[in-house]
Design an enzyme around this catalytic site. Structure first.
Site, PDB file in Angstrom:
ATOM      1  N   GLY A  98      10.791 -47.888  42.216  1.00  0.00           N
ATOM      2  CA  GLY A  98       9.756 -47.265  43.031  1.00  0.00           C
ATOM      3  C   GLY A  98       9.163 -46.085  42.285  1.00  0.00           C
ATOM      4  O   GLY A  98       7.956 -45.861  42.287  1.00  0.00           O
ATOM      5  N   HIS A 105      17.912 -47.657  52.744  1.00  0.00           N
ATOM      6  CA  HIS A 105      17.644 -46.570  51.797  1.00  0.00           C
ATOM      7  C   HIS A 105      17.981 -45.239  52.453  1.00  0.00           C
ATOM      8  O   HIS A 105      17.521 -44.943  53.552  1.00  0.00           O
ATOM      9  CB  HIS A 105      16.167 -46.570  51.380  1.00  0.00           C
ATOM     10  N   GLU A 127      -0.987 -33.287  32.105  1.00  0.00           N
ATOM     11  CA  GLU A 127      -0.355 -31.983  32.337  1.00  0.00           C
ATOM     12  C   GLU A 127       1.034 -32.118  32.948  1.00  0.00           C
ATOM     13  O   GLU A 127       1.928 -31.315  32.658  1.00  0.00           O
ATOM     14  CB  GLU A 127      -1.257 -31.120  33.211  1.00  0.00           C
ATOM     15  N   PHE A 157      -5.710 -26.630  35.381  1.00  0.00           N
ATOM     16  CA  PHE A 157      -5.143 -27.977  35.295  1.00  0.00           C
ATOM     17  C   PHE A 157      -3.635 -28.000  35.554  1.00  0.00           C
ATOM     18  O   PHE A 157      -3.058 -29.060  35.788  1.00  0.00           O
ATOM     19  CB  PHE A 157      -5.502 -28.637  33.964  1.00  0.00           C
ATOM     20  N   HIS A 200      -8.679 -19.622  30.752  1.00  0.00           N
ATOM     21  CA  HIS A 200      -9.889 -19.946  31.531  1.00  0.00           C
ATOM     22  C   HIS A 200      -9.716 -19.646  33.026  1.00  0.00           C
ATOM     23  O   HIS A 200      -9.970 -20.474  33.886  1.00  0.00           O
ATOM     24  CB  HIS A 200     -10.296 -21.406  31.313  1.00  0.00           C
ATOM     25  N   ASP A 222     -19.184 -23.926  33.266  1.00  0.00           N
ATOM     26  CA  ASP A 222     -18.496 -25.204  33.472  1.00  0.00           C
ATOM     27  C   ASP A 222     -18.233 -25.495  34.942  1.00  0.00           C
ATOM     28  O   ASP A 222     -18.002 -26.636  35.320  1.00  0.00           O
ATOM     29  CB  ASP A 222     -17.192 -25.263  32.664  1.00  0.00           C
TER      30      ASP A 222
END
Lengths: 635, 635
Positions: free
Chosen positions: B166, B271, B381, B406, B430, B438
């Site tokens: 999974g 489970h 990332e 990010f 940044h 941007d």
């Protein structure tokens, strides 16, 4: 070989080789789009021209020959949809919009300037953009969400997603690819612009993504690999994509970044660098545009669709007592599941996306009742969120569910969704140390600060069945991004079934004229606050207890007034969350400048495994800890 | 066919078919491990027994026959490493440790109880665990980081990662798979326990992951698919993995969840459900253990390695003026890149992981100087962070770099890394609207609250070259998780090169006896605060300006004293960040109960594209906005 006629219909029946004249015209058009893309970035002194040049042949053909857009309304719900997942190719999108007649020359002058619809990366300000992009790897997931809705509703619409070949490093792309292959979303077309250069180096020197054809094939896609600058191949592959059935379709287009300009093509250190004016003029010399270019003849893809009414969700369900057994303790997640199922029956705009754990979040109650409006995404939270953004972009309200903790790996996707004005609701269960034995990796402890930081967000943390039930209604009716956290264990019902819970409100659960201090709690531990208040009341020390179920908007004024009225040396806050970003910080802000001290009871260490009650005690967020602190402070 | 001898060495040279006696012994051992796993969960009343049973044959063979562990020290740096990426199989791990002699029976009684080393999911409390797991999809990345370090250092060590089927829904698994394939990390072995059942349903009803063999092959792996309950096949495949060269090795083991217990095997709704005592006894009946089982005979894998000295990083570099041109404006990211390169030369324990944008974060300055200690992870990332956690787990200090924004998609990985006590430094460039054109998708606006919430974290936001340079040194020397945000644009140098910047400190940049109010700023906008203060000083209104470079630990006491000393109707805070979680909230907390009001200047809407100065003005976080607010408040 299957080529498109200029006047072909969109069902791929009536095709033959490209005429030489069309080909020449198209080459001019494609070069014109390239010139526009270069010019935009040169004039703004920033932006990404070379990534536009590599994709220009593909996207020019797509926009002028293939895609079905409404002539007057790019947001028309029956139009085909496009997503520039490699959002830094925004100048290419704007250039296409301009030459298709959707943008005026004057607006092109505003690129990347404040107030412009033409932002550095595509945003919802510009009609036709279904979701903001720029944070890579999210567009394919959004496309899956949209295309799956269209497919299930039997709507003849395609979704085209342009991806960069650096972008496919992102695992979310493969989450989306796996789901699309599994669902056989055959109205979805991925276009991978294989230009072989990323920001810092050649793609394959960074991470070798080959064999790319095999990858998509292994993920259940129909794949075609072409030269993305060969017009015959481009025409053919889009015709293939159009007639493709049974699988999603991937076009891997080998291109050159900067093509065909000699000093750009295939060169490093040109990513995100605008050309100087003299370079632009040199580039124009290598991008011939014939005098006989007749753009109007290309615009066959613009049609006039019938208007479609779009209505907001408005559910006015009132509980009648049949929903649950009020005499039994209940988990917030159970109330959410019940409300979702009941209200899902009242509006077919309600869609749910899940991440395997629907039997823990109790969203399975909806899934079982309305499987046609449920998309199971598996253990892939980034994809689930962006699929939800895509579902919302088709005019639905999309609810995404998982353990609240696991959303932390999708915070960027969530922020992009809110930024995209998606009518997205994120509902996280299993908050705090009160989940118990599973341990810290499953506990949401740091979610509130991030969610509260998002502009315009609604953040809710209810404490019982009734409030959770009604707050589910509120988030369904609220047009915009909401986050709700639900708890796992069973707790007593606090409210009558006719209580109302507006977003931005709070509830005073215990009050007397003799109150000596205020406790503001949120979620599971509201019950601990009540327990403490009862214990202290027996000792003659009365507390006012507030259930701050709305962490944002926070009822700051109301809480401040109560605190000032009650007085006392401090206000106590109690939360099953880390000490930063939750109800304690919200109260601190509400009491800004008042001089009233906030005694914050929150978790300050990584929690361990154990029984919920043991953990609440160990981390100082149970009734006993509150009693102790109140006694210390109030003497 | 290649089978293992009981006394074979670990280089795969000396192999022949399994003896019948060994096979029978092993079957008993494997069933004993299964019994232990069931018993742990039954006695604690929670946990995941069935997922232990499916992987029991594989992992018992691995731990008793293949892996090289130190007899007395599971954390020995020369031992092979194992990662239970499917962390809910923790009872299996603990049972193996117990039967290998690393755990006593008494400790087994503490499973999932508060204070125990045997938590619900594996944590660093237990020797041998290299990183906490439980949030799925992260273990393979950690394994890539560790194995790559071993490979580059020429150390003969393997890393084994157990994955659920999974779990492979998670895109991070494919990010790790792509990087491992690209780097040819051939001392890495992934074991996919293909037990076909997830929490809520059969795997392939959730998301069809097949053809799994083709997927790993397409990602550059050597793949073997076996019956994970066939001992001959298990023995053979680990021998193959051992002699494999040139590619990472994936074992896809077809198993049954709950095998071989008849009422568990292949059954849904089992489970995460512990067996009741009577069920446990029934299960034992289906798990025969021979009386002649001789566990001691199996423990060939426990060796005595030589001890290895582990020293912390201690860099005492002092600037001498040659590092940069102090007369020129500088970006914080440039100072970071320079410091990283310089200090990377002073300790070979410094390793760097990157996410394509090293030419923006300026970590490329390190990468070019020390390519042997640099791992380029591409635009992925989540994987980058967990690779960093793996690198740190080998005893290095690992620095991970990207645009700060990010990292939001890897917040779960970051929190797991901090929880894993990884010596990980996350440096995001940044930050804020000051990046300009941007647009919002590239701006880190909501990062501080989350990073500050993590227990024990260090969060820094420097304002100039010198402070960034020295804070880079501080995070290298600090043993534990640190986050530093750097800005993009160039700004004047504020400090002399002999200034010191302890973690937890702040700097008073402007002060006089006539100060009427305090401004606390952080990062890029410290320069705006200074500009405002100069402008107001000319009008006779003096401000004290504080550079709060350390957001956590926050110098609360110092700042409170300054604010109380200076007085005035309010303290002003200025940050290029959303209004929640940053310096404004830190100051609110520092002034808790003081009665001093905080006037918070922060961004409160999704920013758009534009020139940095235009955006700072539009969102009210520039000098002019501060001047206006101060004048309004101070009259």
């Amino acid at each position: 070989m299957v080529y498109c006629l200029r006047e072909n219909d969109y069902l791929g029946e009536n095709v033959m080789p490209l005429e030489a004249q069309l080909k020449a015209q198209f080459q001019s058009l494609s070069n014109l789009i390239r010139r526009d893309s270069i010019d935009l970035t040169t004039r703004s002194g920033s932006g990404h021209p070379t990534t536009c040049l590599s994709a220009a042949d593909l996207m020019t053909w797509l926009f002028f020959r293939e895609i079905r857009l409404d002539a007057s309304n790019l947001d028309h719900p029956h139009a085909d949809k496009y997503i520039f997942s490699k959002g830094h190719a925004a100048p290419l999108l704007y250039s296409l919009m301009y030459r298709l007649g959707y943008l005026e020359a004057a607006e092109m002058e505003t690129f990347r300037k404040i107030g412009s619809r033409l932002e550095g990366h595509p945003t919802l300000r510009l009609p036709g953009v279904v979701a903001a992009t720029g944070s890579l790897g999210q567009g394919l997931s959004i496309g899956v969400g949209m295309a799956e809705v269209y497919k299930r509703e039997g709507r003849d619409q395609r979704v085209y997603v342009l991806l960069g070949d650096g972008e496919i490093n992102e695992g979310q792309v493969w989450e989306a690819a796996m789901l699309a292959g599994s669902l056989k979303v055959d109205n979805l077309v991925a276009i991978v612009d294989r230009n072989k250069i990323q920001q810092s180096n050649f793609c394959d020197s960074i991470v070798n993504a080959e064999p790319l054809h095999d990858k998509f094939t292994a993920f259940g896609w129909e794949v075609a690999r072409i030269n993305g600058h060969d017009l015959d191949a481009v025409a053919e592959v889009f015709a293939q994509a159009r007639s493709n059935r049974g699988k999603p379709f991937a076009i891997i287009a080998d291109t050159e970044k900067g093509f065909p300009v000699s000093f750009l093509s295939g060169k490093l250190k040109r990513h995100g660098v605008a050309l100087k004016a003299d370079e632009r003029d040199l580039a124009y010399g290598e991008l011939p545009v014939g005098d006989d270019l007749d753009i109007a003849a290309f615009t066959v893809s613009k049609q006039n669709f019938a208007p479609l009414e779009k209505t907001a969700v408005k559910i006015d369900y009132l509980m009648n007592g049949s929903e649950f057994d009020a005499s039994k303790e209940q988990a917030a997640r159970a109330a959410y599941g019940d409300a979702l199922k009941l209200m899902g029956g009242l509006s077919d705009k309600v869609w749910v996306v899940d991440g395997d754990v629907s039997n823990s979040t109790y969203s399975e109650r909806f899934a079982q009742a309305y499987p046609d409006r449920h998309i199971e995404c598996g253990i892939a939270e980034q994809n689930m969120i962006s699929v939800g953004v895509g579902v919302a972009a088709t005019g639905k309200v999309a609810l995404a569910n998982s353990f609240a903790r696991f959303f932390e790996r999708a915070f960027d996707q969530i922020e992009m969704g809110a930024y995209s004005q998606a009518n997205l609701k994120v509902v996280g269960s299993h908050i705090g140390v009160s989940i118990g034995e599973d341990g810290a990796s499953q506990m949401a402890m740091a979610d509130c600060g991030f969610m509260r930081a998002i502009p315009g967000s609604v953040v809710l943390c209810p404490a019982d069945y009734v409030s959770t039930f009604y707050l589910t209604r509120e988030i369904l009716n609220h047009d915009g991004f909401c986050y709700m956290r639900t708890f796992r264990g069973n707790r007593p019902v606090l409210y009558p079934i006719d209580e109302s819970f507006p977003i931005g409100g709070c509830k005073v659960l215990k009050a007397s004229d003799a109150d000596k201090a205020v406790v503001v709690a949120s979620g599971y531990v509201v019950h601990e606050a009540l327990k403490a208040a009862e214990e202290l009341a027996e000792k003659g020390l009365n507390l006012r207890v507030i259930d701050a179920y709305s962490l944002k908007p926070f009822p700051a004024e109301e809480i401040r007034q109560i605190c000032e009225e009650v007085g006392g040396p401090a206000v106590f806050t109690l939360e099953d969350h880390y000490a930063t970003g939750g109800v304690g910080d919200a109260v601190l802000e509400a009491l800004n400048g008042s001089g009233i001290r906030v005694e914050k009871l929150a978790v300050t260490a990584f929690p361990e495994s154990g029984k919920p009650e043991d953990l609440l005690a160990k981390y100082g967020v149970d009734a006993a800890a509150l009693v102790k602190r109140v006694q210390e402070v109030l003497g």
